[in-house]
Design a protein around this motif. Structure first.
Motif, PDB file in Angstrom:
ATOM      1  N   UNK A 132      63.519  49.611  45.311  1.00  0.00           N
ATOM      2  CA  UNK A 132      64.321  48.418  45.049  1.00  0.00           C
ATOM      3  C   UNK A 132      65.684  48.540  45.702  1.00  0.00           C
ATOM      4  N   UNK A 133      66.244  47.372  45.958  1.00  0.00           N
ATOM      5  CA  UNK A 133      67.576  47.332  46.548  1.00  0.00           C
ATOM      6  C   UNK A 133      68.346  46.174  45.964  1.00  0.00           C
ATOM      7  N   UNK A 175      63.177  45.334  30.307  1.00  0.00           N
ATOM      8  CA  UNK A 175      63.992  45.167  31.505  1.00  0.00           C
ATOM      9  C   UNK A 175      65.466  45.014  31.151  1.00  0.00           C
ATOM     10  N   UNK A 176      66.304  45.544  32.038  1.00  0.00           N
ATOM     11  CA  UNK A 176      67.748  45.522  31.845  1.00  0.00           C
ATOM     12  C   UNK A 176      68.393  44.793  33.027  1.00  0.00           C
ATOM     13  N   UNK A 177      69.590  44.247  32.829  1.00  0.00           N
ATOM     14  CA  UNK A 177      70.258  43.577  33.949  1.00  0.00           C
ATOM     15  C   UNK A 177      70.396  44.465  35.181  1.00  0.00           C
ATOM     16  N   UNK A 187      67.906  44.351  38.118  1.00  0.00           N
ATOM     17  CA  UNK A 187      67.921  43.239  39.065  1.00  0.00           C
ATOM     18  C   UNK A 187      68.019  43.761  40.492  1.00  0.00           C
ATOM     19  N   UNK A 188      67.066  43.355  41.327  1.00  0.00           N
ATOM     20  CA  UNK A 188      67.015  43.828  42.713  1.00  0.00           C
ATOM     21  C   UNK A 188      65.845  43.175  43.431  1.00  0.00           C
ATOM     22  N   UNK A 211      67.142  39.957  36.129  1.00  0.00           N
ATOM     23  CA  UNK A 211      67.179  40.136  34.679  1.00  0.00           C
ATOM     24  C   UNK A 211      68.534  39.679  34.172  1.00  0.00           C
ATOM     25  N   UNK A 212      68.531  38.712  33.294  1.00  0.00           N
ATOM     26  CA  UNK A 212      69.780  38.176  32.757  1.00  0.00           C
ATOM     27  C   UNK A 212      70.037  38.748  31.375  1.00  0.00           C
TER      28      UNK A 212
END
Length: 125
Positions: free
Chosen positions: A38-39, A85-87, A90-91, A123-124
């Motif tokens: 992921x990036x 999932x956690x903020x 996000x990627x 992820x919000x």
């Protein structure tokens, strides 16, 4: 020609789950290492989880216990089941494969030469 196509990304709230898929074609699937990377914007690409050609998985510490990598050899598909999932998850998530990768280097993205186009996970909080 080796080809990888990711799918399954999307937007979820913190604590939610997603399952990513990576459809592979054009090579002897089971004899290659394959994994998820992921990036995030402004950050270096990082390894998330990968499977050695002998079937052993390896996880980044940040996702251990929350993410599960698996593969369906009959469908030539790799999965990443992501829970809690956690903020910071996000990627853009990429699938990558390479013929010969040592287990201890499975999460080193520079060792992989074949990449998919990526699928976005947001992820919000």
């Amino acid at each position: 020609q080796v080809r990888l196509v990711e799918s399954g990304g999307g937007s979820v709230q913190a604590g939610g789950s997603l399952r990513l898929s990576c459809a592979a074609s054009g090579y002897t699937y089971s004899t290659y290492a394959i994994g998820w990377f992921r990036q995030a914007p402004g950050k270096e690409r990082e390894g998330v989880a990968a499977i050695h050609s002998d079937g052993r998985p390896r996880y980044a510490a940040s996702v251990q216990g929350r993410f599960t990598i698996s593969r369906d050899a009959t469908k030539h598909t790799l999965y990443l089941h992501m829970t809690n999932l956690k903020p910071e998850d996000t990627a853009m998530y990429y699938c990558a494969t390479e013929k010969s990768v040592e287990w201890w280097r499975l999460l080193q993205y520079r060792d992989y030469t074949v990449w998919g186009q990526g699928t976005q996970v947001t992820v919000s909080s």
